[in-house]
Scaffold this active site. Structure first.
Site, short mmCIF file in Angstrom:
data_model
loop_
_atom_site.label_atom_id
_atom_site.label_comp_id
_atom_site.label_asym_id
_atom_site.label_seq_id
_atom_site.Cartn_x
_atom_site.Cartn_y
_atom_site.Cartn_z
N PRO A 179 0.68 -1.23 -0.14
CA PRO A 179 0.13 -0.14 -0.05
C PRO A 179 0.75 1.24 0.01
O PRO A 179 2.19 1.12 0.36
CB PRO A 179 -0.69 -0.20 1.32
CG PRO A 179 0.14 -0.86 2.29
CD PRO A 179 0.94 -1.81 1.26
N GLY A 222 -1.68 3.90 -9.98
CA GLY A 222 -1.03 5.10 -9.85
C GLY A 222 -0.65 5.93 -11.02
O GLY A 222 -1.42 5.69 -12.23
N SER A 223 0.33 7.00 -11.00
CA SER A 223 0.60 7.74 -12.14
C SER A 223 1.31 7.13 -13.39
O SER A 223 1.99 5.99 -13.12
CB SER A 223 1.37 8.84 -11.80
OG SER A 223 2.90 8.35 -11.22
N GLU A 273 -3.18 0.55 -14.04
CA GLU A 273 -4.07 1.43 -14.41
C GLU A 273 -3.49 2.69 -13.98
O GLU A 273 -3.14 3.09 -12.70
CB GLU A 273 -5.42 1.33 -13.51
CG GLU A 273 -6.58 2.18 -13.75
CD GLU A 273 -6.70 3.22 -12.84
OE1 GLU A 273 -5.98 4.37 -12.76
OE2 GLU A 273 -7.78 3.25 -12.07
N LEU A 274 -3.39 3.57 -15.07
CA LEU A 274 -2.36 4.71 -14.78
C LEU A 274 -3.16 6.20 -14.75
O LEU A 274 -4.41 6.17 -14.74
CB LEU A 274 -1.02 4.68 -15.69
CG LEU A 274 -0.39 3.49 -15.55
CD1 LEU A 274 0.85 3.48 -16.84
CD2 LEU A 274 0.17 3.19 -14.26
N CYS A 322 -8.91 8.79 -10.67
CA CYS A 322 -8.24 8.92 -11.83
C CYS A 322 -9.29 9.12 -12.89
O CYS A 322 -8.66 9.53 -14.14
CB CYS A 322 -7.66 7.32 -11.92
SG CYS A 322 -9.01 6.17 -11.84
N GLU A 355 -2.86 16.40 -15.12
CA GLU A 355 -4.01 15.74 -14.56
C GLU A 355 -4.12 16.36 -13.20
O GLU A 355 -3.03 16.21 -12.33
CB GLU A 355 -3.79 14.24 -14.49
CG GLU A 355 -4.93 13.66 -13.73
CD GLU A 355 -4.48 11.96 -13.35
OE1 GLU A 355 -5.42 11.17 -12.87
OE2 GLU A 355 -3.45 11.44 -13.67
#
Length: 480
Positions: free
Chosen positions: A167, A219-220, A241-242, A275, A374
């Protein structure tokens, strides 16, 4: 931490700060290099047994864990509430997704079918068989501490892959609580492990190891590229998943109340730290004022705060760095010609916590950072357009890949045309919907693979081809 089937201390400590109060709410153990190596070895040793465990038994373990998650709802939601200052009502989604994931994937793995391939010459039979890929390592973002964990935990357990969950250091408490529940039910050693790392170098040791077969993260984009680079010590599968810079297209025939509800609802929930949150809102000029009025009204009506009041819509940004970054985006945009229509600073009277009032900016242009970045904050940036000539280029101009886009129009042909042309992994038309059974993933730099749906299982599985000659005399001679 939860390593090799036991709750254990670590070589370091992480102090967890509630961003709503700026008070320390917990100190948790953190893994050093030796702890990381121990977790990797435990996962490696657990893989043969867990992969061979019958699906029915894996399902029983998943449902036992699900039952414990249900029984501990208040405690788990309190962990999320305090570690990231998330409004109480919004913590339900985090908790619920753990329940849903364990339920859904326990059922979905039983539906997964091996399949046959035809043989053109008719001389052989061919079966394609799904098998567990191997050890998985999951790096989680802080914005949905339990939801992000759920997206990885369910499919990995169901597929037969031991998983090490790392985490974020911002929000480790709820993940550690899940580790405690795993320990409480006596889950087989090494099947699930939960550890935060004292340093980024220790986290890199997880991805750089040759033991994992799967590296998955939320994350990024920059973090995703870093994980791929450090993981290049061996051949691995990646499921990521970015980042996203979601456009919203609001046409002159749109239901403006619906559009404003969706845009502001997603943008102000979780302080915009989502996101799929709308970033660039393109509004046809003939309805620009009407939409803007609605967005401003919703921003001013939003309730900002931290307690168990279900009416609170917007919590704090995760830390002081995030507040300074988001505030800087707003200030620079206004200096460059944007119009501040609502928010833009701390809510009046709130001097503690990293709260930013829900913000609406008008007259945003393509050159502004608030347009290009973003934002990951509660900012609605409105960009007017007159004709559709350049709209698609602008909407698709988000780097080299996209996660989510939104279209609001009553014209079905227009909606479907833009849905086909928008270069995003998800296009939401006249609404928004997410659930555990719906695929969630981006295109290009926005990610690879999918969270949620049966497709997530594929990130933790590999296909094996078994080909058998149809000449039965071959088998008779061997048996003889």
């Amino acid at each position: 931490m939860y390593i090799d089937g036991a709750l254990t201390d670590g070589q370091g400590r992480i102090d967890v700060i509630n961003p709503a109060t700026e008070d320390s709410v917990a100190t948790v153990a953190a893994a050093g290099f030796a702890d990381v190596e121990r977790a990797l070895a435990a996962a490696r040793d657990a893989f043969p047994g867990w992969a061979a465990t019958p699906i029915a038994e894996r399902q029983r373990w998943m449902r036992r864990l699900r039952d414990e998650v249900i029984a501990n709802e208040d405690d788990l939601r309190a962990c999320v509430h305090h570690e990231m200052g998330k409004p109480w009502a919004q913590t339900e989604e985090d908790w619920d997704r753990v329940v849903a994931s364990l339920d859904f994937y326990a059922e979905e793995i039983a539906r997964l079918q091996d399949f046959s391939l035809p043989d053109r010459a008719g001389t052989h039979s061919h079966r394609m068989v799904w098998e567990p890929a191997g050890v998985a390592v999951a790096f989680l973002a802080w914005n949905f501490p339990l939801l992000n964990l759920a997206f990885k935990l369910g499919p990995a357990m169901a597929a037969g892959c031991p998983i090490i969950i790392r985490p974020s250091n911002e929000t480790p408490i709820s993940a550690y609580a899940i580790g405690e529940l795993c320990a409480g039910i006596g889950l087989p050693r090494g099947v699930v492990q939960v550890l935060a790392t004292e340093t980024y170098a220790a986290a890199d040791a997880l991805s750089a190891s040759t033991i994992p077969a799967v590296l998955t993260m939320i994350g990024s984009t920059e973090t995703g590229k870093h994980v791929i680079r450090t993981g290049a010590t061996s051949i691995k599968k990646y499921a990521m998943e970015l980042g996203g810079n979601a456009p919203v297209l609001v046409f002159d025939d749109a239901d403006l109340d619906l559009a404003a509800d969706v845009v502001c609802g997603v943008k102000f929930s979780n302080a915009g730290q989502i996101c799929v949150s709308p970033n660039r809102v393109y509004v046809q000029r003939s309805v620009l004022q009407a939409f803007t009025d609605r967005a401003v009204a919703r921003a001013r009506a939003a309730r900002v705060g931290f307690d168990r009041d279900d009416d609170i819509t917007t919590g704090p940004l995760i830390n002081a760095r995030a507040f300074d970054r988001i505030k800087g985006l707003v200030d620079r945009a206004v200096a460059e010609g944007a119009t501040l229509l609502a928010g833009g600073d701390r809510p009046q009277g709130m001097n503690r916590g990293h709260f930013l009032a829900p913000t609406v900016l008008g007259d945003v242009t393509e050159t502004m950072d608030v347009y290009r970045d973003e934002t990951f904050g509660p900012i609605v940036s409105i960009i007017p357009f007159d004709t559709e000539d350049d709209l698609l280029r602008q909407a698709n101009d988000c780097g080299q890949g996209g996660l989510t886009a939104y279209v609001f129009t009553r014209d079905l042909a227009r909606a479907e045309g833009y849905a086909a042309a928008l270069r995003y992994g998800e296009v939401q038309i006249n609404g928004v919907k997410y659930d555990i059974d719906l695929p969630h993933g981006g295109i290009g730099y926005a990610g690879v693979g999918h969270d949620c749906s049966y497709l997530a299982l594929h990130d933790y599985l590999v296909l094996k081809r078994i080909t058998r000659a149809r000449d039965t005399t071959l088998f008779e001679s061997v048996n003889a």
